[in-house]
Scaffold this motif. Structure first.
Motif, mmCIF file in Angstrom:
data_model
loop_
_atom_site.group_PDB
_atom_site.id
_atom_site.type_symbol
_atom_site.label_atom_id
_atom_site.label_comp_id
_atom_site.label_asym_id
_atom_site.label_seq_id
_atom_site.Cartn_x
_atom_site.Cartn_y
_atom_site.Cartn_z
ATOM 1 N N SER A 90 -14.922 6.041 -0.800
ATOM 2 C CA SER A 90 -13.487 6.106 -0.572
ATOM 3 C C SER A 90 -13.084 5.456 0.740
ATOM 4 O O SER A 90 -13.875 4.788 1.395
ATOM 5 C CB SER A 90 -13.084 7.587 -0.669
ATOM 6 O OG SER A 90 -11.860 7.853 -0.071
ATOM 7 N N THR A 91 -11.849 5.673 1.100
ATOM 8 C CA THR A 91 -11.194 4.917 2.166
ATOM 9 C C THR A 91 -10.795 5.812 3.330
ATOM 10 O O THR A 91 -11.117 6.993 3.362
ATOM 11 C CB THR A 91 -9.903 4.283 1.624
ATOM 12 O OG1 THR A 91 -8.978 5.352 1.368
ATOM 13 C CG2 THR A 91 -10.150 3.543 0.326
ATOM 14 N N ALA B 64 -6.497 9.548 -7.746
ATOM 15 C CA ALA B 64 -7.784 10.237 -7.555
ATOM 16 C C ALA B 64 -8.004 11.253 -8.665
ATOM 17 O O ALA B 64 -9.108 11.373 -9.216
ATOM 18 C CB ALA B 64 -7.807 10.938 -6.200
ATOM 19 N N HIS C 141 -9.365 11.932 -2.658
ATOM 20 C CA HIS C 141 -10.594 11.645 -3.409
ATOM 21 C C HIS C 141 -11.609 12.766 -3.196
ATOM 22 O O HIS C 141 -12.302 13.188 -4.119
ATOM 23 C CB HIS C 141 -11.188 10.304 -2.984
ATOM 24 C CG HIS C 141 -10.186 9.185 -2.998
ATOM 25 N ND1 HIS C 141 -9.975 8.367 -1.919
ATOM 26 C CD2 HIS C 141 -9.310 8.786 -3.954
ATOM 27 C CE1 HIS C 141 -9.018 7.489 -2.208
ATOM 28 N NE2 HIS C 141 -8.594 7.733 -3.433
ATOM 29 N N THR D 91 -15.835 8.865 2.792
ATOM 30 C CA THR D 91 -14.621 8.117 3.083
ATOM 31 C C THR D 91 -14.965 7.236 4.275
ATOM 32 O O THR D 91 -16.001 7.418 4.895
ATOM 33 C CB THR D 91 -13.459 9.074 3.410
ATOM 34 O OG1 THR D 91 -13.790 9.860 4.565
ATOM 35 C CG2 THR D 91 -13.201 10.006 2.238
ATOM 36 N N CYS E 79 -16.565 0.108 0.937
ATOM 37 C CA CYS E 79 -16.709 1.030 -0.200
ATOM 38 C C CYS E 79 -16.890 0.258 -1.508
ATOM 39 O O CYS E 79 -17.567 0.732 -2.425
ATOM 40 C CB CYS E 79 -15.515 1.978 -0.289
ATOM 41 S SG CYS E 79 -13.943 1.151 -0.570
ATOM 42 N N PHE F 125 -12.694 3.572 -4.552
ATOM 43 C CA PHE F 125 -11.240 3.607 -4.374
ATOM 44 C C PHE F 125 -10.917 2.766 -3.155
ATOM 45 O O PHE F 125 -11.580 2.885 -2.115
ATOM 46 C CB PHE F 125 -10.764 5.041 -4.124
ATOM 47 C CG PHE F 125 -10.850 5.952 -5.316
ATOM 48 C CD1 PHE F 125 -9.867 5.929 -6.291
ATOM 49 C CD2 PHE F 125 -11.912 6.842 -5.455
ATOM 50 C CE1 PHE F 125 -9.934 6.791 -7.386
ATOM 51 C CE2 PHE F 125 -11.990 7.702 -6.540
ATOM 52 C CZ PHE F 125 -10.994 7.677 -7.515
ATOM 53 N N GLY G 135 -8.578 9.206 2.315
ATOM 54 C CA GLY G 135 -9.546 9.722 1.345
ATOM 55 C C GLY G 135 -9.514 11.212 1.059
ATOM 56 O O GLY G 135 -10.346 11.704 0.280
#
Lengths: 328, 325
Positions: free
Chosen positions: A67-68, A52, A74, A116, A123, A146, A71
């Protein structure tokens, strides 16, 4: 990293501070989870901070990051404050989404953190969409996704990369290959262990990089960002890294899927201590500055945690608001 | 007023909106140079070019997700699905992402996205090209659902959709696409959540959706010869749903039939029926009736297809039963 000494000083300070902030916040959150202060799941980013940080160092507030579930890193690298992040996980009114999201739904669109997500895959598509907006608006911004190795077998990976490729969209697809999707090994879930090589299947650039080397990540991202802004299309970056904590707090860090020895080996490749050694051997930032950064960050995170714990809860009466933009 | 087909009227709204708002772009299979499978974008590619009239690969999930990201970052995508059945490949994106972004972001993100597609049973299209599915989207918080039944409303509702900051489904029944009717020239918007009283009457209320409005109007005309006075209500949007206009009508007539081609269980008729029961029970002189398409996948053969969709005969029979109660 190719700049003069002053630029490298500033860059290295920023990279170090950002990685150390992520680590400090995550370790704080892990303790808070055990103390019952976090109400839902908490997936930490410990061990993956370089990815990140190395990517976001090249972004502006107008670049959109998607993001995930993992996250926090990030969000922090994109500029969310530890106070707003911790308060969100604590479910408080002062949280970045005023308690509507929690760990997996962190939004700060004003600085380009477009969320996220609790679902693996979308994403990638949304980052392509940010690229489409940039292409239509001709505003020079880019989209960044990401995602983990777990998303690579998902249809969104295929559709998103293909769409970005055919429209030459300004997008970075950053795969954080930490070897496990929850606890399913990537070596089991894919016949081709090389994520970056998949780029050629879409006719786009693909780069594999040591995801625990922040300067290597930054260099790869810088090139990809430059190409994207120049209209040369998307890039797939595979950053090979590792999470040293469990998939989610409260789970075991090891189990049938990995050994304590493997975790210990990766701890030896810790991105923060590696970067610290590198900085000191190259002499780009004095050790006293790094120590000062660490003490400043610890103090900031302690204060952020105290503020979050003391912050008010959101008013339950506001739960129905913001479903729609417009009332009818 | 100018005479236009339903599709021409909607296209006029799209063309006007694209002229006024450079952030609008359209995606879909064949939405570009080809001008849309149903001529939904005919002539627009020549004017606006390939970035704003964007052909896609066959990847509904992919371009719904892409358009969700685009709507989050300052543009206004219009997704042209051709057939609404194809939306189903992107349900996860729509329900987990598109509909929730504004909420998850505490109102800081907008979701100005229009999702349009052909619905409805007919032409032996069989079960992958005959779906309507709009009750699914009414169930989910965050969506608007528009169901125009005539060219003027097609233009007016589409114009409103193209200026909404919320995600809107705009669903076009296959039997209406070539229907001609008077359409206001220039700017014309129909607000969401305002039903139309398509015909005034006093003996019973018939709420009908999309193509069923036309069947109900014809039955009302035929029965007027027998001295029966039906009031026909066209909700025009089902999310939001104008329950007040329906209740007002029931207060007058005391009888209610809801005619909808989509499935009965947990459908629009169930929702209207529950609402009227809760808020207008004392106004009712008879049990509320529903008439829906059969709860089966859509069959192919004309004789089978005809058997699963409400028609004028079954509407007339339902009205007579309702009046006999």
């Amino acid at each position: 990293m190719h700049g003069d000494r002053g630029e490298r000083f500033e860059l290295h300070r920023w990279l170090y501070r950002t990685m150390f902030t992520i680590r400090t916040v995550e370790e704080r959150l892990a303790r808070s989870f055990m103390a019952g202060l976090i109400h839902g799941a908490c997936h930490t980013y410990v061990g993956e901070e370089a990815v990140a940080t190395g990517v976001c160092a090249g972004l502006t507030d107008d670049d959109a990051v998607f993001s995930t579930h993992r996250g926090h890193g990030h969000a922090l690298a994109k500029g969310v404050s530890p106070a707003a992040l911790i308060a969100e996980l604590y479910g408080r009114e002062t949280g970045i989404s005023h308690g509507r999201g929690g760990s997996m739904h962190l939004f700060a669109p004003e600085i380009g953190l477009m969320g996220t997500s609790g679902i693996v895959g979308p994403c990638i598509l949304q980052a392509a969409g940010a690229g489409y907006s940039a292409k239509l608006l001709e505003n020079g911004s880019i989209g960044v996704a990401f995602f983990g190795d777990g998303a690579v077998g998902n249809g969104a990976f295929h559709e998103g990369l293909n769409l970005a490729a055919i429209y030459d969209l300004p997008v970075l697809f950053v795969c954080e290959n930490n070897l496990y999707a929850t606890e399913v090994p990537f070596s089991y879930a894919s016949r081709n262990p090389d994520v970056a090589s998949r780029a050629s299947g879409y006719g786009i650039a693909g780069i594999g990089v040591d995801g625990n080397d922040v300067l290597a990540v930054h260099e790869a991202a810088t090139g990809a960002i430059r190409r994207a802004r120049a209209g040369e299309g998307p890039t797939l970056i595979e950053a090979r890294t590792y999470r040293t904590r469990p998939h989610a707090e409260g789970m075991s860090p090891t189990g049938v899927y990995r050994t304590e020895e493997e975790v210990a080996e990766w701890r030896e490749k810790d991105p923060i201590s590696r970067f610290r050694s590198r900085i000191l051997s190259e002499g780009t930032v004095p050790e006293s500055d790094l120590d000062r950064i660490e003490s400043d960050v610890r103090a900031e995170v302690d204060e952020a945690e105290r503020e979050a714990a003391a912050a008010p809860w959101p008013d339950g009466g506001t739960a129905p608001s913001h479903v729609y933009r417009e009332t009818t | 007023m100018t005479e236009r087909t339903f599709t021409e009227a909607a296209r006029e709204a799209l063309s006007d909106a694209m002229d006024a708002d450079p952030t609008i772009f359209v995606v879909g299979e064949g939405a570009g140079e080809r001008g849309g499978n149903f001529e939904t974008t005919a002539g627009l590619y020549e004017k606006h070019g390939p970035v704003r009239l964007c052909d896609t690969p066959i990847c509904e999930r992919g371009f719904i997700g892409m358009c969700t990201g685009a709507a989050m970052t300052g543009t206004r995508p219009v997704v042209d699905f051709m057939f609404t059945d194809f939306i189903l490949d992107g349900l996860g994106e729509l329900i987990n992402q598109t509909s929730k972004m504004q909420y998850m972001s505490n109102g800081r993100l907008k979701m100005p996205m229009v999702l349009r597609g052909c619905i409805g049973i007919g032409h032996s299209a069989a079960t992958h090209h005959s779906g309507s599915y709009y009750p699914l989207f009414v169930h989910i918080p965050g969506f608007r659902v528009a169901l125009p039944s005539n060219p003027a409303d097609a233009k007016g509702l589409f114009a409103t959709a193209l200026r909404s900051e919320d995600p809107v489904f705009f669903m076009e029944h296959r039997h209406l696409l070539n229907l001609k009717g008077p359409v206001p020239e220039g700017e014309h918007r129909v607000p969401f959540g305002q039903a139309a009283v398509a015909r005034e009457g006093t003996d019973a209320t018939v709420v009908a959706l999309t193509v069923m409005v036309h069947h109900a109007l014809q039955i009302a005309e035929e029965l007027s010869g027998e001295g029966v006075s039906l009031e026909i209500i066209d909700p025009r949007t089902v999310a939001p749903l104008d329950t007040e206009t329906i209740l007002e009508s029931v207060r007058k007539t005391g009888r209610l039939l809801i005619v909808d081609e989509t499935f009965m269980p947990c459908g629009i008729g169930a929702e209207i029926s529950a609402h009227v029961t809760e808020h207008g029970f004392d106004e009712l002189d008879a049990p509320i009736m529903r008439l829906n398409g059969a709860h089966v996948p859509t069959p192919y053969s004309p004789s089978l297809e005809q058997a699963v969709v409400p028609d004028r005969a079954s509407i007339e029979q339902a009205v007579r039963e309702l009046l006999a109660e």
